[in-house]
Design a protein around this motif. Structure first.
Motif, PDB file in Angstrom:
ATOM      1  N   GLU A   5      -7.646 -39.291  -0.251  1.00  0.00           N
ATOM      2  CA  GLU A   5      -6.587 -38.974   0.705  1.00  0.00           C
ATOM      3  C   GLU A   5      -6.294 -37.466   0.711  1.00  0.00           C
ATOM      4  O   GLU A   5      -6.077 -36.878   1.780  1.00  0.00           O
ATOM      5  N   GLN A   6      -6.296 -36.840  -0.457  1.00  0.00           N
ATOM      6  CA  GLN A   6      -6.082 -35.391  -0.521  1.00  0.00           C
ATOM      7  C   GLN A   6      -7.208 -34.622   0.156  1.00  0.00           C
ATOM      8  O   GLN A   6      -6.968 -33.606   0.817  1.00  0.00           O
ATOM      9  N   LEU A   7      -8.418 -35.107  -0.003  1.00  0.00           N
ATOM     10  CA  LEU A   7      -9.554 -34.428   0.608  1.00  0.00           C
ATOM     11  C   LEU A   7      -9.550 -34.551   2.123  1.00  0.00           C
ATOM     12  O   LEU A   7     -10.202 -33.769   2.810  1.00  0.00           O
ATOM     13  N   ALA A   8      -8.832 -35.522   2.647  1.00  0.00           N
ATOM     14  CA  ALA A   8      -8.735 -35.673   4.097  1.00  0.00           C
ATOM     15  C   ALA A   8      -7.680 -34.756   4.697  1.00  0.00           C
ATOM     16  O   ALA A   8      -7.583 -34.651   5.930  1.00  0.00           O
ATOM     17  N   ASP A   9      -6.899 -34.090   3.868  1.00  0.00           N
ATOM     18  CA  ASP A   9      -5.890 -33.149   4.358  1.00  0.00           C
ATOM     19  C   ASP A   9      -6.565 -31.915   4.947  1.00  0.00           C
ATOM     20  O   ASP A   9      -7.749 -31.655   4.704  1.00  0.00           O
ATOM     21  N   PRO A  10      -5.814 -31.083   5.709  1.00  0.00           N
ATOM     22  CA  PRO A  10      -6.411 -29.874   6.300  1.00  0.00           C
ATOM     23  C   PRO A  10      -7.071 -28.950   5.287  1.00  0.00           C
ATOM     24  O   PRO A  10      -8.051 -28.286   5.592  1.00  0.00           O
ATOM     25  N   GLY A  11      -6.537 -28.893   4.066  1.00  0.00           N
ATOM     26  CA  GLY A  11      -7.118 -28.013   3.056  1.00  0.00           C
ATOM     27  C   GLY A  11      -8.138 -28.680   2.160  1.00  0.00           C
ATOM     28  O   GLY A  11      -8.576 -28.091   1.164  1.00  0.00           O
ATOM     29  N   GLY A  12      -8.547 -29.897   2.516  1.00  0.00           N
ATOM     30  CA  GLY A  12      -9.460 -30.639   1.650  1.00  0.00           C
ATOM     31  C   GLY A  12     -10.808 -29.978   1.460  1.00  0.00           C
ATOM     32  O   GLY A  12     -11.390 -30.022   0.372  1.00  0.00           O
ATOM     33  N   GLY A  13     -11.306 -29.345   2.497  1.00  0.00           N
ATOM     34  CA  GLY A  13     -12.620 -28.724   2.402  1.00  0.00           C
ATOM     35  C   GLY A  13     -12.694 -27.623   1.370  1.00  0.00           C
ATOM     36  O   GLY A  13     -13.655 -27.535   0.591  1.00  0.00           O
ATOM     37  N   THR A  14     -11.661 -26.770   1.324  1.00  0.00           N
ATOM     38  CA  THR A  14     -11.676 -25.676   0.347  1.00  0.00           C
ATOM     39  C   THR A  14     -11.066 -26.094  -0.984  1.00  0.00           C
ATOM     40  O   THR A  14     -11.292 -25.423  -1.989  1.00  0.00           O
ATOM     41  N   GLU A  15     -10.339 -27.208  -1.001  1.00  0.00           N
ATOM     42  CA  GLU A  15      -9.904 -27.741  -2.289  1.00  0.00           C
ATOM     43  C   GLU A  15     -11.119 -28.200  -3.098  1.00  0.00           C
ATOM     44  O   GLU A  15     -11.125 -28.107  -4.330  1.00  0.00           O
ATOM     45  N   ILE A  16     -12.138 -28.642  -2.416  1.00  0.00           N
ATOM     46  CA  ILE A  16     -13.389 -28.999  -3.090  1.00  0.00           C
ATOM     47  C   ILE A  16     -13.978 -27.772  -3.775  1.00  0.00           C
ATOM     48  O   ILE A  16     -14.461 -27.845  -4.912  1.00  0.00           O
ATOM     49  N   PHE A  17     -13.926 -26.633  -3.093  1.00  0.00           N
ATOM     50  CA  PHE A  17     -14.410 -25.374  -3.674  1.00  0.00           C
ATOM     51  C   PHE A  17     -13.617 -25.024  -4.930  1.00  0.00           C
ATOM     52  O   PHE A  17     -14.193 -24.709  -5.980  1.00  0.00           O
ATOM     53  N   ARG A  18     -12.294 -25.091  -4.865  1.00  0.00           N
ATOM     54  CA  ARG A  18     -11.470 -24.749  -6.024  1.00  0.00           C
ATOM     55  C   ARG A  18     -11.701 -25.719  -7.171  1.00  0.00           C
ATOM     56  O   ARG A  18     -11.801 -25.312  -8.335  1.00  0.00           O
ATOM     57  N   THR A  19     -11.817 -26.998  -6.871  1.00  0.00           N
ATOM     58  CA  THR A  19     -12.046 -28.000  -7.912  1.00  0.00           C
ATOM     59  C   THR A  19     -13.396 -27.804  -8.579  1.00  0.00           C
ATOM     60  O   THR A  19     -13.512 -27.896  -9.814  1.00  0.00           O
ATOM     61  N   ALA A  20     -14.416 -27.518  -7.792  1.00  0.00           N
ATOM     62  CA  ALA A  20     -15.758 -27.334  -8.357  1.00  0.00           C
ATOM     63  C   ALA A  20     -15.795 -26.129  -9.287  1.00  0.00           C
ATOM     64  O   ALA A  20     -16.419 -26.172 -10.355  1.00  0.00           O
ATOM     65  N   THR A  21     -15.139 -25.040  -8.917  1.00  0.00           N
ATOM     66  CA  THR A  21     -15.138 -23.856  -9.780  1.00  0.00           C
ATOM     67  C   THR A  21     -14.379 -24.125 -11.071  1.00  0.00           C
ATOM     68  O   THR A  21     -14.741 -23.605 -12.134  1.00  0.00           O
TER      69      THR A  21
END
Length: 274
Positions: free
Chosen positions: A67-83
């Motif tokens: 559900e968080q990844l479906a938010d507007p910032g989900g795409g770059t939250e993936i970037f922050r989480t991966a780092t």
């Protein structure tokens, strides 16, 4: 690096340009680009594969929910989480690189051409962080594109990833990761400047930021709120139940400033014998 005897500002610019030139040589640039490409493609796949619905997600919040990844910032939250998963590796790498420069006599050699110690240290560090900033911008873009392509396969609705809110989230996530990298850099640098030994710097750094901080942090809330390693982890995760994102950011910034000031003072006053 050509000899310089000008003002501190001129010395800093000369050092910055010399270090930037070194960092952008093929020997460093191509491996960096390859690593960035691998991260930008593998990182989203790992985060998306680990994400679960909010009702079944892990309690520690290491990975955002579907559900968080479906938010507007989900795409770059993936970037922050991966780092954030690479924190220990990044810290160990920086400790080794900075300490190795003392073992190899890099600073002693450079001081013949650039006798102003603080501009030398600051200029080299500024060039490194500028190089990291460029690499992170590319990594965030690649991660977003890869995540956008992979999202349907993991039942993530990426329809809201475009728009003003997404752009704002992207800038926030980028600034967070850049501060995260800066914090680890400052932490590793101060250990290397004070200890000047690769084995000792790695041992002390990894033991402190790893087992010691986590053992104390598991039993004392104050450890989670004030230890630099745990605060950097909290920052990379976008905040934790014990430390919010804003507090983690401000505290890491304060630690970074203190570590850099201590590094500059020690580097300026101690003899460089190697």
């Amino acid at each position: 690096m050509t000899p310089t005897t000008g003002s501190p500002g001129a010395s800093l610019r000369t050092t910055f340009l010399a270090e930037w030139t070194r960092l952008t040589t093929r020997r460093i640039l191509w491996p960096t680009l390859i690593a960035t490409l691998l991260f930008g493609t593998a990182g989203p796949a790992l985060v998306l594969a680990a994400a679960e619905p909010a009702a079944a997600g892990a309690a520690d919040g290491m990975v955002p929910s579907l559900e968080q990844l479906a938010d507007p910032g989900g795409g770059t939250e993936i970037f922050r989480t991966a780092t954030a998963f690479a924190g220990t590796l990044l810290f160990a790498l920086l400790c080794g690189v900075f300490a190795l420069e003392f073992s190899r006599g890099t600073h002693r050699t450079m001081l013949f051409a650039q006798p102003r110690r603080v501009p030398l240290l600051v200029g080299r560090l500024a060039a490194l962080l500028a190089f990291a900033a460029a690499g992170l911008a590319l990594a965030e873009l690649l991660t977003w594109v890869a995540a956008r392509l992979l999202a349907p396969a993991f039942d993530v609705d990426a329809g809201s990833w475009l728009g003003p809110r997404s752009a704002g989230a992207a800038l926030t996530d980028y600034a967070t990761v850049l501060m995260w990298v800066t914090g680890y850099t400052a932490f590793a640098l101060v250990l290397a400047v004070l200890l000047r030994s690769v084995p000792l710097t790695l041992t002390v750094g990894i033991a402190w930021a790893g087992p010691f901080e986590h053992l104390v942090g598991d039993s004392l809330t104050a450890g989670r709120e004030y230890f630099p390693g745990l605060l950097l982890e909290a920052l990379g995760r976008g905040g934790t139940p014990d430390v919010g994102a804003t507090r983690a950011l401000l505290t890491v910034a304060a630690y970074s400033a203190a570590f850099l000031a201590l590094s500059a003072t020690a580097f300026a006053r101690r003899d460089v014998t190697s």
